[in-house]
Scaffold this active site. Structure first.
Site, PDB file in Angstrom:
ATOM      1  N   SER A   1      -7.110 -20.007  11.269  1.00  0.00           N
ATOM      2  CA  SER A   1      -8.295 -19.143  10.542  1.00  0.00           C
ATOM      3  C   SER A   1      -8.917 -20.431   9.926  1.00  0.00           C
ATOM      4  CB  SER A   1      -7.575 -18.169   9.603  1.00  0.00           C
ATOM      5  OG  SER A   1      -6.617 -17.340   9.971  1.00  0.00           O
TER       6      SER A   1
ATOM      7  N   LEU B   1     -18.965 -11.993   3.811  1.00  0.00           N
ATOM      8  CA  LEU B   1     -19.716 -10.675   3.993  1.00  0.00           C
ATOM      9  C   LEU B   1     -18.985  -9.570   3.534  1.00  0.00           C
ATOM     10  CD1 LEU B   1     -21.331  -8.994   5.941  1.00  0.00           C
ATOM     11  CD2 LEU B   1     -19.595  -9.225   7.752  1.00  0.00           C
TER      12      LEU B   1
ATOM     13  N   PRO C   1     -15.548  -5.612  -2.297  1.00  0.00           N
ATOM     14  CA  PRO C   1     -14.671  -4.658  -2.541  1.00  0.00           C
ATOM     15  C   PRO C   1     -14.832  -3.115  -2.016  1.00  0.00           C
ATOM     16  CG  PRO C   1     -15.519  -6.268  -4.393  1.00  0.00           C
ATOM     17  CD  PRO C   1     -16.228  -6.295  -3.288  1.00  0.00           C
TER      18      PRO C   1
ATOM     19  N   SER D   1     -14.585  -2.351   6.140  1.00  0.00           N
ATOM     20  CA  SER D   1     -14.759  -2.191   7.525  1.00  0.00           C
ATOM     21  C   SER D   1     -16.192  -1.570   7.809  1.00  0.00           C
ATOM     22  CB  SER D   1     -13.969  -0.857   8.043  1.00  0.00           C
ATOM     23  OG  SER D   1     -12.663  -1.172   7.904  1.00  0.00           O
TER      24      SER D   1
ATOM     25  N   TRP E   1     -12.091 -11.559  -0.235  1.00  0.00           N
ATOM     26  CA  TRP E   1     -11.099 -11.864   0.706  1.00  0.00           C
ATOM     27  C   TRP E   1     -11.803 -13.056   1.384  1.00  0.00           C
ATOM     28  CZ3 TRP E   1      -6.485 -11.066   0.680  1.00  0.00           C
ATOM     29  CH2 TRP E   1      -5.877  -9.977   0.174  1.00  0.00           C
TER      30      TRP E   1
ATOM     31  N   GLY F   1      17.894 -11.460  15.047  1.00  0.00           N
ATOM     32  CA  GLY F   1      18.841 -10.874  14.057  1.00  0.00           C
ATOM     33  C   GLY F   1      18.486 -11.436  12.635  1.00  0.00           C
ATOM     34  N   GLY F   2      19.750 -11.355  11.954  1.00  0.00           N
ATOM     35  CA  GLY F   2      19.218 -11.821  10.460  1.00  0.00           C
ATOM     36  C   GLY F   2      18.535 -12.977  10.181  1.00  0.00           C
TER      37      GLY F   2
ATOM     38  N   GLU G   1     -11.794  -9.410  10.750  1.00  0.00           N
ATOM     39  CA  GLU G   1     -12.666  -9.195  11.725  1.00  0.00           C
ATOM     40  C   GLU G   1     -12.692  -8.004  12.626  1.00  0.00           C
ATOM     41  OE1 GLU G   1     -14.314 -12.488  13.438  1.00  0.00           O
ATOM     42  OE2 GLU G   1     -13.617 -14.020  11.747  1.00  0.00           O
TER      43      GLU G   1
HETATM   44  P1  FAD Z   1     -11.148  -0.562   4.716  1.00  0.00           P
HETATM   45  O1  FAD Z   1     -12.407  -0.860   5.282  1.00  0.00           O
HETATM   46  O2  FAD Z   1     -10.697   0.058   3.307  1.00  0.00           O
HETATM   47  O3  FAD Z   1      -9.648   0.060   5.715  1.00  0.00           O
HETATM   48  C1  FAD Z   1      -8.880   0.759   5.213  1.00  0.00           C
HETATM   49  C2  FAD Z   1      -8.186   0.981   6.583  1.00  0.00           C
HETATM   50  O4  FAD Z   1      -9.034   2.428   6.888  1.00  0.00           O
HETATM   51  C3  FAD Z   1      -8.090   0.351   7.699  1.00  0.00           C
HETATM   52  O5  FAD Z   1      -6.844   0.859   8.422  1.00  0.00           O
HETATM   53  C4  FAD Z   1      -9.048   0.704   8.493  1.00  0.00           C
HETATM   54  O6  FAD Z   1      -8.939   0.702   9.985  1.00  0.00           O
HETATM   55  C5  FAD Z   1      -9.217   2.188   8.109  1.00  0.00           C
HETATM   56  N1  FAD Z   1     -10.787   2.706   8.442  1.00  0.00           N
HETATM   57  C6  FAD Z   1     -11.793   2.382   7.692  1.00  0.00           C
HETATM   58  N2  FAD Z   1     -12.870   3.077   8.120  1.00  0.00           N
HETATM   59  C7  FAD Z   1     -12.543   3.944   9.537  1.00  0.00           C
HETATM   60  C8  FAD Z   1     -13.121   4.711  10.116  1.00  0.00           C
HETATM   61  N3  FAD Z   1     -14.346   4.722  10.223  1.00  0.00           N
HETATM   62  N4  FAD Z   1     -12.241   5.316  11.026  1.00  0.00           N
HETATM   63  C9  FAD Z   1     -10.911   5.310  11.088  1.00  0.00           C
HETATM   64  N5  FAD Z   1     -10.332   4.433  10.506  1.00  0.00           N
HETATM   65  C10 FAD Z   1     -10.953   3.679   9.253  1.00  0.00           C
HETATM   66  N6  FAD Z   1     -14.147 -11.003   5.156  1.00  0.00           N
HETATM   67  C11 FAD Z   1     -15.176 -11.944   4.999  1.00  0.00           C
HETATM   68  O7  FAD Z   1     -16.155 -11.617   4.824  1.00  0.00           O
HETATM   69  N7  FAD Z   1     -14.766 -13.491   5.015  1.00  0.00           N
HETATM   70  C12 FAD Z   1     -13.874 -13.759   5.262  1.00  0.00           C
HETATM   71  O8  FAD Z   1     -13.522 -14.901   5.308  1.00  0.00           O
HETATM   72  C13 FAD Z   1     -12.382 -12.819   5.409  1.00  0.00           C
HETATM   73  N8  FAD Z   1     -11.195 -13.362   5.293  1.00  0.00           N
HETATM   74  C14 FAD Z   1     -10.242 -12.556   5.159  1.00  0.00           C
HETATM   75  C15 FAD Z   1      -8.895 -12.956   4.999  1.00  0.00           C
HETATM   76  C16 FAD Z   1      -7.941 -12.203   4.934  1.00  0.00           C
HETATM   77  C17 FAD Z   1      -6.411 -12.492   4.788  1.00  0.00           C
HETATM   78  C18 FAD Z   1      -8.129 -10.701   4.904  1.00  0.00           C
HETATM   79  C19 FAD Z   1      -7.035  -9.519   4.715  1.00  0.00           C
HETATM   80  C20 FAD Z   1      -9.315 -10.114   4.928  1.00  0.00           C
HETATM   81  C21 FAD Z   1     -10.549 -11.193   5.159  1.00  0.00           C
HETATM   82  N9  FAD Z   1     -11.944 -10.494   5.103  1.00  0.00           N
HETATM   83  C22 FAD Z   1     -12.758 -11.426   5.125  1.00  0.00           C
HETATM   84  C23 FAD Z   1     -11.985  -9.203   4.938  1.00  0.00           C
HETATM   85  C24 FAD Z   1     -11.788  -8.220   6.172  1.00  0.00           C
HETATM   86  O9  FAD Z   1     -12.756  -8.573   7.121  1.00  0.00           O
HETATM   87  C25 FAD Z   1     -11.551  -6.838   5.679  1.00  0.00           C
HETATM   88  O10 FAD Z   1     -10.522  -6.699   4.892  1.00  0.00           O
HETATM   89  C26 FAD Z   1     -11.554  -5.914   6.855  1.00  0.00           C
HETATM   90  O11 FAD Z   1     -12.938  -5.748   7.524  1.00  0.00           O
HETATM   91  C27 FAD Z   1     -11.142  -4.423   6.280  1.00  0.00           C
HETATM   92  O12 FAD Z   1     -11.833  -4.115   5.261  1.00  0.00           O
HETATM   93  P2  FAD Z   1     -10.750  -3.513   3.963  1.00  0.00           P
HETATM   94  O13 FAD Z   1      -9.901  -4.477   3.725  1.00  0.00           O
HETATM   95  O14 FAD Z   1     -12.063  -3.091   3.068  1.00  0.00           O
HETATM   96  O15 FAD Z   1     -10.150  -2.160   4.647  1.00  0.00           O
END
Ligand code: FAD
Length: 391
Positions: A95, A135, A138, A142, A166, A345-346, A369
């Site tokens: 990553s 990008l 909070p 997505s 994140w 297993g364990g 991503e």
């Molecule tokens: P949400 O968008 O809140 O989604 C929660 C759930 O709802 C998911 O299962 C999702 O699939 C579902 N969902 C949402 N919308 C819909 C829909 N329309 N239909 C069906 N299901 C839906 N971001 C950066 O910009 N730069 C980084 O370097 C970066 N690194 C990261 C590293 C880690 C370890 C993590 C965990 C995340 C990182 N991210 C980064 C952010 C990452 O891209 C987001 O966590 C991801 O896009 C999901 O957004 P969210 O966590 O807000 O979940």
């Protein structure tokens, strides 16, 4: 000793000598600098990322698919193979390489001015400078179309307001690519993190990707000069194109984690005896091993196809093509990791074996991503012509 999973179909024969050389180089870095200590870093949640970046830079693995500015200019397939080797050691380190090369360096390389490229890319390729890509927010993970970070012009400067969360590498980065909404649409900035007022809060106690550094960037009226704005950015398509580029490295990388789990399970099953014979001799164990080997090879062929498509054209792949690869290869790699855990297993949950660490890491890769659901929707939209995630 039997045949290793990827040797079943002689897949190596599909690679060029150059590609095999890059793979060998990445494998050396993983064996010498990552594998010996990664379990310890994972435990402590503290990896020596700066030192590792220098080793990765020395081996030419940072921004390796870009041209000029000290970058190696390799094919996308070579980048993928390198990512596979690094992720066979740990997804957190792969990553780091993806965020550095395929997100941050790519954004500057594709959308930056020549001065910005000169300022950042050679140091980043060498691993002396680290970058991060801001990008996600909070309230907008997505759905980046809802982005609420704002960029407002003020004389020769810009004022940035918002929160990015994140963000991998944020606590240790020298440059942060920040995406924000301006009056005329989404724009991007390459912000030096030593600029007055730049704030990062580290996200601690992650249960996944523990050998990585992640943070929240707080932009509270941050004043940045016009010279930090990436002049080539016209819209949200710019950060999305960076994601499309970076997802290729994930499509390959996760196969490394899956391969390492499968290799571990094969060795373990051969050595571990129950009911008076090796568990590898039981039909149910062999069925698991066979199914996993089939999925691993299918994933490799898919990654190779997408990599060759990318190398044959001068444009990024179409988003739905990348969605096919990310959806399948992450989902199947995670299934492989979980299945291998059962074979151990364990012992499958012990730190001495890499399987649980890979499984736990892949949970993050499943989400970042683009989650699996979002990639399903991207493919579904292409198949039906109907956009299920429009506002
Ligand atoms: P949400 O968008 O809140 O989604 C929660 C759930 O709802 C998911 O299962 C999702 O699939 C579902 N969902 C949402 N919308 C819909 C829909 N329309 N239909 C069906 N299901 C839906 N971001 C950066 O910009 N730069 C980084 O370097 C970066 N690194 C990261 C590293 C880690 C370890 C993590 C965990 C995340 C990182 N991210 C980064 C952010 C990452 O891209 C987001 O966590 C991801 O896009 C999901 O957004 P969210 O966590 O807000 O979940």
């Amino acid at each position: 000793m039997g045949v290793r999973p990827l040797d079943l179909l002689d897949l190596d024969g599909l690679l060029t000598d150059d590609e095999r050389d890059v793979r060998a180089q990445a494998r050396r870095v993983a064996d010498d600098h990552i594998r010996p200590d990664v379990a310890e870093w994972y435990d402590s949640g503290d990896a020596p990322i700066r030192e590792l970046a220098l080793e990765l830079g020395k081996a030419g693995l940072l921004g390796m698919h870009l041209t000029g500015y000290g970058c190696a200019g390799t094919s996308s397939v070579s980048l993928g193979l390198a990512c596979m080797e690094l992720e066979a050691a740990d997804s957190g380190i792969r990553s780091l390489v993806s965020v550095q090369g395929s997100l941050t360096m790519y954004a500057i390389w594709r959308y930056g001015s020549d001065e910005q490229k000169q300022q950042w890319l050679p140091g980043m390729a060498a691993g002396r400078l680290l970058g991060c890509f801001g990008l996600a927010e909070p309230d907008h993970g997505s759905d980046p179309t809802g982005m609420s970070t704002r960029a407002r012009r003020d004389g020769d400067d810009w004022i940035l307001d918002g929160v990015k969360t994140w963000i991998l590498n944020a606590p240790i980065a020298d440059v942060a690519v920040i995406w924000a909404r301006a009056e005329k649409g989404v724009t991007g900035f390459a912000v030096p993190t030593d600029i007055t007022g730049f704030q990062v809060r580290e996200i601690n106690h992650k249960m996944s990707l523990r050998a990585s550094s992640t943070g929240e960037i707080v932009l509270d009226g941050l004043r940045v000069p016009e010279s930090t704005r990436l002049p080539g950015v016209r819209s949200l398509m710019a950060p999305l194109s960076c994601l499309t580029e970076a997802r290729l490295s994930i499509i390959w990388g996760v196969l490394g984690a899956a391969r390492d789990c499968l290799d571990t399970a094969l060795d373990y099953a051969a050595a571990r005896e129950q009911f008076g014979r090796p568990i590898a001799s039981f039909q149910l164990t062999q069925a698991k091993l066979a199914d996993m080997a089939v999925e691993l090879q299918k994933g490799f062929l898919l990654a190779l196809h997408l990599g060759r498509l990318r190398d044959a054209g001068d444009k990024p792949l179409r988003p739905e093509q990348v969605s096919v690869g990310k959806l399948n290869n992450v989902r199947e790699s995670l299934k492989i990791a979980r299945e291998c855990r059962t074979i151990l297993g364990g012992n499958g949950i012990r730190r001495e074996f890499p399987v649980m660490r890979h499984a736990s890491n892949l949970e993050s890769v499943l989400t970042y991503e683009g989650t699996s659901e979002i990639h399903q929707l991207s493919i579904g939209q292409k198949l039906t012509g109907l956009n299920a995630f429009a506002r």
